[in-house]
Motif scaffolding. Structure first.
Motif, PDB file in Angstrom:
ATOM      1  N   ASN A   1     -11.478  -8.580  28.223  1.00 50.89           N
ATOM      2  CA  ASN A   1     -11.286  -7.645  27.126  1.00 50.89           C
ATOM      3  C   ASN A   1     -11.825  -6.277  27.517  1.00 50.89           C
ATOM      4  O   ASN A   1     -12.710  -5.744  26.889  1.00 50.89           O
ATOM      5  CB  ASN A   1     -11.986  -8.178  25.874  1.00 50.89           C
ATOM      6  CG  ASN A   1     -11.581  -7.416  24.637  1.00 50.89           C
ATOM      7  OD1 ASN A   1     -10.588  -6.704  24.649  1.00 50.89           O
ATOM      8  ND2 ASN A   1     -12.354  -7.557  23.579  1.00 50.89           N
ATOM      9  N   ARG A   2     -11.275  -5.740  28.558  1.00 50.92           N
ATOM     10  CA  ARG A   2     -11.762  -4.458  29.041  1.00 50.92           C
ATOM     11  C   ARG A   2     -10.664  -3.419  28.868  1.00 50.92           C
ATOM     12  O   ARG A   2      -9.505  -3.659  29.183  1.00 50.92           O
ATOM     13  CB  ARG A   2     -12.130  -4.589  30.508  1.00 50.92           C
ATOM     14  CG  ARG A   2     -12.799  -3.384  31.062  1.00 50.92           C
ATOM     15  CD  ARG A   2     -13.350  -3.682  32.423  1.00 50.92           C
ATOM     16  NE  ARG A   2     -13.993  -2.492  32.936  1.00 50.92           N
ATOM     17  CZ  ARG A   2     -14.398  -2.349  34.158  1.00 50.92           C
ATOM     18  NH1 ARG A   2     -14.263  -3.336  35.008  1.00 50.92           N
ATOM     19  NH2 ARG A   2     -14.959  -1.242  34.555  1.00 50.92           N
ATOM     20  N   ASP A   3     -11.028  -2.283  28.419  1.00 49.03           N
ATOM     21  CA  ASP A   3     -10.074  -1.200  28.228  1.00 49.03           C
ATOM     22  C   ASP A   3      -9.793  -0.557  29.585  1.00 49.03           C
ATOM     23  O   ASP A   3     -10.681   0.009  30.211  1.00 49.03           O
ATOM     24  CB  ASP A   3     -10.643  -0.172  27.252  1.00 49.03           C
ATOM     25  CG  ASP A   3      -9.679   0.971  26.992  1.00 49.03           C
ATOM     26  OD1 ASP A   3      -8.483   0.814  27.301  1.00 49.03           O
ATOM     27  OD2 ASP A   3     -10.129   2.006  26.482  1.00 49.03           O
TER      28      ASP A   3
ATOM     29  N   ARG B   1      -5.726   4.631  34.030  1.00 52.21           N
ATOM     30  CA  ARG B   1      -4.296   4.941  34.018  1.00 52.21           C
ATOM     31  C   ARG B   1      -3.939   6.034  35.024  1.00 52.21           C
ATOM     32  O   ARG B   1      -2.952   5.929  35.744  1.00 52.21           O
ATOM     33  CB  ARG B   1      -3.863   5.343  32.616  1.00 52.21           C
ATOM     34  CG  ARG B   1      -2.363   5.595  32.517  1.00 52.21           C
ATOM     35  CD  ARG B   1      -1.900   5.760  31.106  1.00 52.21           C
ATOM     36  NE  ARG B   1      -1.950   4.436  30.481  1.00 52.21           N
ATOM     37  CZ  ARG B   1      -2.193   4.224  29.204  1.00 52.21           C
ATOM     38  NH1 ARG B   1      -2.394   5.224  28.401  1.00 52.21           N
ATOM     39  NH2 ARG B   1      -2.227   3.009  28.716  1.00 52.21           N
TER      40      ARG B   1
ATOM     41  N   SER C   1      -7.468   1.787  30.068  1.00 60.04           N
ATOM     42  CA  SER C   1      -6.798   3.079  29.912  1.00 60.04           C
ATOM     43  C   SER C   1      -7.475   4.180  30.722  1.00 60.04           C
ATOM     44  O   SER C   1      -6.823   5.140  31.129  1.00 60.04           O
ATOM     45  CB  SER C   1      -6.719   3.472  28.439  1.00 60.04           C
ATOM     46  OG  SER C   1      -8.014   3.613  27.890  1.00 60.04           O
ATOM     47  N   SER C   2      -8.751   4.020  30.992  1.00 59.23           N
ATOM     48  CA  SER C   2      -9.447   5.044  31.779  1.00 59.23           C
ATOM     49  C   SER C   2      -8.961   5.049  33.235  1.00 59.23           C
ATOM     50  O   SER C   2      -9.161   6.025  33.947  1.00 59.23           O
ATOM     51  CB  SER C   2     -10.957   4.813  31.733  1.00 59.23           C
ATOM     52  OG  SER C   2     -11.282   3.560  32.300  1.00 59.23           O
TER      53      SER C   2
END
Length: 91
Positions: A6-8, A13, A10-11
């Motif tokens: 559950n890690r974002d 991208r 988007s950083s």
């Protein structure tokens, strides 16, 4: 115990986008292959296409089959792929 990832991401991208563009430009990874489908290589045949109706007996068809690329069966004489040509013809 199950843990979910559950890690974002988007950083990352921008980094992923840059790496993807580089790989595409340098034809690496999945971009190393042509996207066009391969052109099938025609199987050489000897003379005109032959069908089971061109033979009087199964033995005649079998002899022709065995001497004309039986592994690829370009004349489609072995309908079920068991190595026996024109099985409905009389012996």
């Amino acid at each position: 115990m199950r843990r979910a990832f559950n890690r974002d991401l988007s950083s990352y991208r921008k980094q992923f986008g840059s790496a993807e563009q580089t790989a595409q430009a340098e034809r690496r990874g999945v971009w190393a292959f042509d996207r066009a489908p391969a052109t099938p290589v025609p199987t050489p045949t000897t003379g005109a296409d032959r069908d089971c109706s061109d033979f009087e007996t199964r033995a005649e068809a079998q002899q022709f089959f065995e001497t004309h690329d039986p592994a690829n069966d370009p004349h489609r004489l072995d309908a079920d792929g068991n190595g026996q040509a024109c099985e409905l013809l009389p012996y």
